[in-house]
Each structure stands twice: as structure tokens, then as C-alpha cells.
Design an enzyme around this catalytic site. Sequence first.
Site, short mmCIF file in Angstrom:
data_model
loop_
_atom_site.label_atom_id
_atom_site.label_comp_id
_atom_site.label_asym_id
_atom_site.label_seq_id
_atom_site.Cartn_x
_atom_site.Cartn_y
_atom_site.Cartn_z
N GLY A 299 22.26 63.74 -109.99
CA GLY A 299 22.72 63.17 -111.24
C GLY A 299 22.08 61.85 -111.61
CB ALA A 300 20.16 59.48 -109.82
N GLY A 301 18.67 61.47 -112.40
CA GLY A 301 17.35 61.65 -112.99
C GLY A 301 17.04 60.70 -114.13
CG LEU B 224 12.65 61.15 -110.01
CD1 LEU B 224 12.02 60.60 -111.29
CD2 LEU B 224 13.68 62.23 -110.37
CG ASN C 200 13.22 71.02 -109.91
OD1 ASN C 200 14.32 71.01 -110.47
ND2 ASN C 200 12.84 70.08 -109.06
NE ARG D 164 16.81 63.31 -117.10
CZ ARG D 164 17.40 62.98 -118.24
NH1 ARG D 164 16.70 62.33 -119.17
NH2 ARG D 164 18.64 63.32 -118.50
CE1 TYR D 165 10.78 64.03 -113.90
CE2 TYR D 165 9.66 66.10 -113.45
CZ TYR D 165 10.29 64.95 -112.99
OH TYR D 165 10.43 64.74 -111.66
N GLY E 172 17.60 62.73 -106.55
CA GLY E 172 18.92 62.13 -106.54
C GLY E 172 19.88 63.00 -107.32
#
Length: 227
Positions: free
Chosen positions: A175-177, A171, A204, A210-211, A173
Site C-alpha cells: 500500500g505504499a506505491g 520498489l 504485476n 501505479r506507474y 511495500g
Amino acid sequence: MVIHASVEPLEWESTFFNIHSGIIHFSDSAAPLTVAQLTCWSRVQAKIDAADTARLSALQTLGFQVVEAEMDFVLSVDLPPGGQSEPLPIAREHDIPALRTLAETLFTHSRFGTPWYAPGESGRFYGQWVENAVRGTFDDVCLLAYDATGLISGFVTLRRLPGNQARVGLLGGKGAGAVLMALAQGWCRQQKIAGLHVATQFGNLPALRRYVLSGAQPVGTAYWLYR
């Protein structure tokens, strides 16, 4: 602690990197692991639970070094009753050059980086990974995110696991998370998959955040070691 294990060949990685590579398979029924068994390999990998400090110490005694620490998450996917779902932006053959370039830019630091592998090998490895995902090799699908100009800004690869589960392979990108996690869940819903697994490096922090924000729960931590 005596480690009972065998070394199993990593044929694809050995060919790709041109490094004779194997991975430790732990088993109580195996003979004790010795330095003599390891010296015939150019690279030997081991993955252990981060809480298994006894095994960590024993591997270090055999010459292994910690390369990377990772955290594993699982996200429960709500499976709505029937109905039509939106079509997903699935990567196709013509997207491969752009995806390879993006992957080689995004994944420059990994356990396939220096000093264990030559400079640039990490990006090349993940470029090949995303190409394989588009073609349905190892991972089953690659989904795309786009920027305001219509160019690919990110991607997520997924593969089905036993037991009505799936795992994110890559995964990435800028700003695409959030978009990519939503796409991954959308694919799971289409495939009637109830649990989505994803792992990332301890270091990270954007991915860890994000997750968690996506509703994923941490379920395990591990160390990768190399000799």
C-alpha cells in the site's frame, strides 16, 4: 535467423548463486552463436525486445526459454526553480536488517526464482540488492516509507543514469506505491534529474497501474530468456 552474439560473464551473479552464468551480447560483428558456445555455461541469459519475434524464435531454437516479460516506463520529472526542498527519508546502516526481511518477503517471485534457481534465492537476491543500495553500491540511494506505527512499510532504490536520467532499482511495500513514487520524484528533483525510468513484470498489474497513475509512459517491452 542466425544470431550474431557473444556470451559475457556475469561475475557477481555467478558468485552469488554459485552458478556459472553469462549473458548474451548481440553484435553484428560477432560470430554466429552456436550450441557449443553455450554448453560450457550453467546459465545463459538473454534480453530482447518483445517485438523481435525472429530473434525470439532463433533463441528458442538454441534451447532458450522465456522466463519473464517486462514493460519499461519513463516519467518526466518537473524541475522547479531553486528553493529549499524537504529532507528525504534515506535508509541508513541500522535499517538494513528490517529492509532485508521486507525484501525477502516481497520479492519471492522473479526471474531469479524456481525452477531456474533454488527456492528462496529470489528473496535472498533482492535482500542483498537493498542492502547494497543502502551502502551506495550499484544503486545510489534507498528511500523509506513508514506505516502509522513508525515501522518501515516500503522502500525504493534509485540510481543515476547518464543523460540527466535515473532508474528505479527496486520498489516494494504494502500500500505504499504512491508514497514511494512521490519520494523517487522528490529525489530526482533534488538531484536535478529530468527523467525517471522504471520497469516491472507484465503480470504485476498493481505496479503497472501505479506507474500509469503516477504519470509514467510505457516506452518498451522486453523478454528475458534463460538457457
